[in-house]
Design a protein around this motif. Structure first.
Motif, PDB file in Angstrom:
ATOM      1  N   SER A   1      64.512  64.530  44.320  1.00 36.57           N
ATOM      2  CA  SER A   1      64.644  65.786  43.574  1.00 36.57           C
ATOM      3  C   SER A   1      66.087  66.237  43.428  1.00 36.57           C
ATOM      4  N   ARG A   2      67.008  65.539  44.062  1.00 32.72           N
ATOM      5  CA  ARG A   2      68.403  65.977  44.034  1.00 32.72           C
ATOM      6  C   ARG A   2      69.313  64.822  43.638  1.00 32.72           C
ATOM      7  N   LEU A   3      70.569  65.173  43.352  1.00 28.66           N
ATOM      8  CA  LEU A   3      71.608  64.175  43.102  1.00 28.66           C
ATOM      9  C   LEU A   3      72.422  64.007  44.379  1.00 28.66           C
ATOM     10  N   ASN A   4      72.441  62.814  44.919  1.00 26.96           N
ATOM     11  CA  ASN A   4      73.181  62.531  46.150  1.00 26.96           C
ATOM     12  C   ASN A   4      74.563  61.969  45.810  1.00 26.96           C
ATOM     13  N   HIS A   5      75.605  62.644  46.275  1.00 26.34           N
ATOM     14  CA  HIS A   5      76.988  62.214  46.031  1.00 26.34           C
ATOM     15  C   HIS A   5      77.493  61.429  47.245  1.00 26.34           C
TER      16      HIS A   5
ATOM     17  N   CYS B   1      80.754  59.167  48.895  1.00 25.14           N
ATOM     18  CA  CYS B   1      82.191  58.896  48.822  1.00 25.14           C
ATOM     19  C   CYS B   1      82.447  57.438  49.161  1.00 25.14           C
ATOM     20  N   ALA B   2      83.146  56.749  48.285  1.00 26.40           N
ATOM     21  CA  ALA B   2      83.484  55.344  48.504  1.00 26.40           C
ATOM     22  C   ALA B   2      84.977  55.143  48.247  1.00 26.40           C
ATOM     23  N   LEU B   3      85.504  54.055  48.770  1.00 28.50           N
ATOM     24  CA  LEU B   3      86.926  53.747  48.591  1.00 28.50           C
ATOM     25  C   LEU B   3      87.103  52.780  47.430  1.00 28.50           C
TER      26      LEU B   3
ATOM     27  N   TRP C   1      84.130  59.705  44.322  1.00 20.17           N
ATOM     28  CA  TRP C   1      82.768  60.197  44.542  1.00 20.17           C
ATOM     29  C   TRP C   1      81.839  59.566  43.516  1.00 20.17           C
ATOM     30  N   GLN C   2      80.731  59.044  44.003  1.00 18.61           N
ATOM     31  CA  GLN C   2      79.743  58.409  43.150  1.00 18.61           C
ATOM     32  C   GLN C   2      78.387  59.083  43.341  1.00 18.61           C
ATOM     33  N   VAL C   3      77.634  59.145  42.249  1.00 16.15           N
ATOM     34  CA  VAL C   3      76.279  59.707  42.312  1.00 16.15           C
ATOM     35  C   VAL C   3      75.294  58.577  42.566  1.00 16.15           C
ATOM     36  N   GLN C   4      74.539  58.701  43.642  1.00 12.18           N
ATOM     37  CA  GLN C   4      73.542  57.697  43.984  1.00 12.18           C
ATOM     38  C   GLN C   4      72.176  58.106  43.449  1.00 12.18           C
ATOM     39  N   ARG C   5      71.617  57.256  42.608  1.00 13.85           N
ATOM     40  CA  ARG C   5      70.284  57.516  42.054  1.00 13.85           C
ATOM     41  C   ARG C   5      69.456  56.246  42.216  1.00 13.85           C
ATOM     42  N   PRO C   6      68.352  56.312  42.949  1.00 17.44           N
ATOM     43  CA  PRO C   6      67.544  55.107  43.159  1.00 17.44           C
ATOM     44  C   PRO C   6      66.834  54.621  41.898  1.00 17.44           C
ATOM     45  N   TYR C   7      66.610  55.524  40.931  1.00 15.75           N
ATOM     46  CA  TYR C   7      65.915  55.144  39.704  1.00 15.75           C
ATOM     47  C   TYR C   7      66.616  55.758  38.506  1.00 15.75           C
ATOM     48  N   ARG C   8      66.516  55.076  37.399  1.00 15.18           N
ATOM     49  CA  ARG C   8      67.042  55.619  36.149  1.00 15.18           C
ATOM     50  C   ARG C   8      66.035  56.609  35.579  1.00 15.18           C
ATOM     51  N   GLY C   9      66.489  57.422  34.644  1.00 21.73           N
ATOM     52  CA  GLY C   9      65.578  58.346  33.982  1.00 21.73           C
ATOM     53  C   GLY C   9      65.791  59.779  34.438  1.00 21.73           C
ATOM     54  N   TRP C  10      65.165  60.687  33.700  1.00 23.34           N
ATOM     55  CA  TRP C  10      65.267  62.127  33.954  1.00 23.34           C
ATOM     56  C   TRP C  10      64.106  62.508  34.859  1.00 23.34           C
TER      57      TRP C  10
END
Length: 320
Positions: A211-215, A217-219, A231-240
């Motif tokens: 239900s959320r966007l997980n940010h 941090c990577a080098l 900073w990268q957004v981690q999303r396990p699945y594509r789509g809205w």
């Protein structure tokens, strides 16, 4: 192959002040149970009007929305009405109500064919214009030409190729817009993924994580002189993806009519329930392969105490 025979389409309805709070934990669009409730109420009105048709499933396509809430910042608040003072002259209590303006298309399935179907569609459109949709009022939609708001009764051909062409024409008329679909498969799969990392992870953990966007941090260019954090957004699945309520689950036994004091109806069985949650996905109509992809229906299991809605889009999508 699709088993839908007839579709009743009510295009580009403008709804003002619909309920934006879909459950105790979600907001932003009315729950699908509100539209199924509309379908049942409409069916009763049709019987009174002498129109003998049975509505079985309902789909909703959202073309535009305007949440009545403050804009900007991390914290948002609903626009609330200022109630008159009470009898003592003090400020009356405010009951928080979330409202939203919608531009939607409703699709109903009808199994039985009918004569003068176009006339019936027009009559149903007039009846819906005087009803409440998710607590909101249906008003004239001046942003769309009148011919694009005309109710349609579509009888789908038995030949699969012709049926696909008919459905393709309908999908083009529903653009731009998005249909809400069910993604139980994502919730189950993500729960299994979390359990591999933490065996104590629950379905609630999976639901909140989706239900959320997980940010994260990577080098970038790690170990080099131009190394820097990104900073990268981690999303396990594509789509809205969105969290949605899908019905109610029993938290008590089933009581006999009249057994519970102050129940609304003393002639109907009574049971205490709480909301059931799952994941939904907003999908553009052009991605639909058959009408069942966007249609919702009642799928109760009274023995298990489940009173919920279902949608079959995830069955085809997960198979692919």
């Amino acid at each position: 192959m699709s088993k839908v025979k007839n579709l009743l389409v009510l295009p580009r309805l403008r709804v003002q002040n619909a309920n934006a709070i879909s459950s105790p934990m979600t907001w932003g669009f009315p729950s699908m149970s509100a539209f199924v409730g509309l379908m049942h109420a409409l069916e009763r009105k049709l019987l009174v009007a002498g129109i003998n048709v049975a509505l079985e499933k309902v789909g909703v396509i959202c073309h535009d929305f305007e949440a009545q809430a403050t804009e900007g910042g991390y914290i948002r608040g609903f626009h609330l009405t200022r109630n008159p003072v009470d009898k003592t002259g003090g400020t009356a209590a405010i009951v928080e109500e979330g409202r939203i303006h919608l531009d939607i298309t409703l699709i109903f399935t009808i199994d039985t064919a009918a004569e003068e179907s176009e006339l019936i569609a027009e009559q149903i459109g007039e009846i819906v214009a005087g009803m409440r949709i998710a607590g909101g009022s249906v008003v004239p939609n001046h942003s769309v030409p009148n011919h694009k708001q005309r109710p349609q009764w579509v009888t789908l051909d038995d030949d699969e190729e012709r049926r696909q062409k008919q459905f393709a024409r309908l999908k083009r008329r529903w653009l731009p817009g998005f249909a809400l679909t069910l993604r139980d498969d994502y919730l189950t799969e993500h729960h299994q993924t979390l359990q591999q990392q933490n065996p104590e992870a629950s379905l609630l953990d999976a639901w909140l994580d989706l239900s959320r966007l997980n940010h994260h941090c990577a080098l970038e260019n790690e170990g080099q002189p131009n190394e820097k954090p990104v900073w990268q957004v981690q999303r396990p699945y594509r789509g809205w993806l969105v969290p949605i309520p899908v019905g109610y689950g029993a938290i008590s036994d089933l009581f006999q009519p009249g057994e519970v004091t102050n129940a609304r109806d003393a002639k109907t069985h009574f049971r205490f329930v709480e909301s059931l949650y799952s994941m939904g996905e907003w999908v553009s109509p052009h991605r639909m392969k058959q009408p069942e992809d966007l249609l919702w229906y009642v799928d109760n299991d009274e023995e298990a105490g489940l009173y919920r809605l279902n949608n079959d889009y995830h069955l085809r999508a997960s198979a692919q």
